[in-house]
Design an enzyme around this catalytic site. Structure first.
Site, PDB file in Angstrom:
ATOM      1  CG  HIS A 108      -0.242  -0.154   2.645  1.00 38.17           C
ATOM      2  ND1 HIS A 108       0.390   1.027   3.211  1.00 38.17           N
ATOM      3  CD2 HIS A 108      -0.045  -0.980   3.381  1.00 38.17           C
ATOM      4  CE1 HIS A 108       0.659   0.543   4.304  1.00 38.17           C
ATOM      5  NE2 HIS A 108       0.328  -0.662   4.646  1.00 38.17           N
ATOM      6  CG  ASP A 110      -2.763   4.352   2.879  1.00 40.05           C
ATOM      7  OD1 ASP A 110      -2.233   3.064   2.165  1.00 40.05           O
ATOM      8  OD2 ASP A 110      -3.543   4.251   3.657  1.00 40.05           O
ATOM      9  CG  ASP A 141       2.695   0.329   8.046  1.00 43.78           C
ATOM     10  OD1 ASP A 141       2.232  -0.579   7.084  1.00 43.78           O
ATOM     11  OD2 ASP A 141       1.851   0.525   9.046  1.00 43.78           O
ATOM     12  CD  GLU A 175      -3.097  -1.441   5.628  1.00 40.92           C
ATOM     13  OE1 GLU A 175      -3.364  -2.424   6.276  1.00 40.92           O
ATOM     14  OE2 GLU A 175      -2.682  -0.568   5.875  1.00 40.92           O
ATOM     15  CD  GLU A 176      -1.325   2.431   7.628  1.00 42.21           C
ATOM     16  OE1 GLU A 176      -2.118   1.931   8.415  1.00 42.21           O
ATOM     17  OE2 GLU A 176      -0.289   1.802   7.120  1.00 42.21           O
ATOM     18  CD  GLU A 203       0.803  -4.045   5.976  1.00 44.35           C
ATOM     19  OE1 GLU A 203       1.621  -3.261   6.546  1.00 44.35           O
ATOM     20  OE2 GLU A 203      -0.275  -3.570   5.523  1.00 44.35           O
ATOM     21  CG  HIS A 413       0.669   2.707  12.877  1.00 49.02           C
ATOM     22  ND1 HIS A 413      -0.696   2.376  13.017  1.00 49.02           N
ATOM     23  CD2 HIS A 413       0.906   2.240  11.659  1.00 49.02           C
ATOM     24  CE1 HIS A 413      -1.263   1.840  11.662  1.00 49.02           C
ATOM     25  NE2 HIS A 413      -0.143   1.874  11.005  1.00 49.02           N
TER      26      HIS A 413
END
Length: 454
Positions: A108, A110, A141, A175-176, A203, A413
């Site tokens: 992804h 984003d 990520d 995705e987030e 992932e 994150h």
């Protein structure tokens, strides 16, 4: 790149050192360095520097960069927009036998937002420090994985390798924030159906030891809001079943359940992905006033929100019963609703997981490829959160979560997210081995039979 050292001039040096230097100089010592490693790291930094943080990701900037890389590598490319402004970027390396099911490498574009003032280095500078750590939002990520796919393909193409199976690389949006306008629509599309995908890689997570982590399923999100109602009353009055009292009883019951699940993890009896996690994410109550809240009035409504993650091994019926009878019983004037609820079962009542034994040839190929590249796989796990892989598993496809980051703190994150350049470069070698093994596999797979069974 090769660095050479020629004849050198000396003044007085002790005899032993003269001998050693003479040997080194006349022997023309050759020190081999990773080929084009600085250019590889630079491309990774360029991708990291594109600010694709939610809620306003620069998807056009990411698309321009990815398509420029595809062009230099020699891959076919297209952009598909199921939702305007949210492109799915699809790259293709045709195989010599297009009738065989293809390989899909998904990532992804984003990333989550970052609190700039809490970072040592700005989160979109992609700062490389003296120890080789690259600080950036998305370094773990999962922009690392997307670029490692491309670098591995670049190496294979430069070596003259030709895949038998067609290889696709997808870069999906959102995705987030759930992937509903990205991977979910992509997996359900006619375009995806035409790709005839046989296996999906997506992932994983970093590993704090030498073993790479690998995931065959994931916990599903149940985003729950519990609401309590009652009569308003004076702040000094004691009476039963006020809205706040009823909600606090529920919170305490949920807290005890959370502690029981967490104790299993702390004792080493369960992995994080094997238990039901419950975390309160908001608490809403009180009567607002110009200076804050009215202090002498008990509110008539109170509510709380919870992020619940349910593993595929859990009994959903038992959890529903607990919710109805203990956490939000109607007898206490309580109601509940799900802001999101994803079942751990498919439409046929089977857990949404991928086999990690000899019945799944893709699993065996992954194990062999990682070992061939001098890597080690840990025990297969259930991913503790949610990824886009679930949308492909719901199609009856095997999907494996894997991000080759060993000896690395888990910082997705988190503040100061980073990945060491040596781990990044090693990951490219791992994917090179995996892609070669997957795209060279010519045996029939069980995908079609599995879908017929479903």
């Amino acid at each position: 790149m090769v660095r050479t050292y020629g004849i050198c001039s000396l003044s007085y040096v002790p005899n032993l050192l003269i001998f050693l230097l003479f040997f080194l100089c006349t022997s023309r010592v050759v020190v081999s360095l990773p080929e084009d490693s600085s250019a590889i790291i630079s491309r990774f930094q360029q991708y990291l520097q594109i600010n694709t943080a939610q809620p306003s990701p620069d998807y056009s900037g990411a698309a321009d960069f990815i398509f420029s890389q595809a062009k230099t590598i020699g891959l076919e490319s297209q952009s598909i927009e199921f939702v305007k402004g949210k492109p799915v970027l699809l790259l293709k390396w045709p195989g010599t036998n297009p009738d065989l099911p293809s390989i899909l490498l998904n990532s992804h574009t984003d990333v989550v937002a970052a609190e700039y003032h809490k970072w040592t280095h700005p989160p979109f500078d992609a700062h490389l420090d003296k120890t080789g750590d690259i600080y950036a939002r998305g370094s773990q990520d999962m922009k690392c994985v997307g670029m490692q796919y491309l670098e591995a393909i670049r190496r294979l193409k430069n070596s003259g390798f030709q895949p038998v199976r067609t290889l696709y690389v997808s870069f999906v949006p959102d995705e987030e924030i759930g992937g509903h306008d990205g991977a979910e629509k992509f997996a359900q599309s006619e375009e995806f159906e035409k790709m005839n995908v046989g296996i999906v890689l997506d992932e994983g997570l970093a590993s704090t030891n030498e073993n790479y982590r690998v995931f065959f399923g994931e916990r599903c999100p149940w985003w729950l809001v519990i609401k309590a109602t009652g009569s308003p009353g004076h702040g000094s009055k004691l009476y039963d079943n006020s809205a706040m009292e009823n909600l606090l009883k529920s919170i305490e019951s949920i807290r005890r359940f959370r502690a029981s699940q967490f104790d299993l993890v702390k004792a080493g009896l369960r992995a994080e992905g094997e238990v039901i996690s419950v975390n309160m994410v908001f608490l809403k109550a009180g009567t607002p006033s110009p200076t804050g809240f009215v202090m002498n009035l008990q509110p008539s409504e109170a509510e709380a929100g919870f992020d619940i993650r349910v593993p595929p091994t859990a009994d959903e019926k038992m959890l529903e019963k607990r919710l109805e009878e203990e956490w939000a019983p109607s007898s206490r004037s309580m109601t509940f609703e799900f802001k999101q609820r994803v079942s751990t079962l498919n439409e046929f009542g089977k857990p949404v997981v991928t086999a990690t034994d000899d019945s799944n040839p893709w699993w065996s190929l992954l194990e062999g490829a990682v070992k061939k590249a001098n890597g080690k796989l840990g025990k297969p796990e259930v991913f503790p959160a949610s990824t886009d892989a679930r949308y492909f598993r719901l199609r009856g496809l095997p999907a494996i979560g894997f991000s080759p980051m060993a000896n690395t703190p888990i910082l997705l994150h988190d503040h100061n997210e980073f990945l060491n350049q040596a781990e990044y470069l090693k990951g490219i070698e791992i994917y090179e081995s995996i892609i070669k093994a997957y795209t060279s596999y010519t045996e029939h797979t069980r995908n079609d039979a599995y879908r017929d069974e479903l």
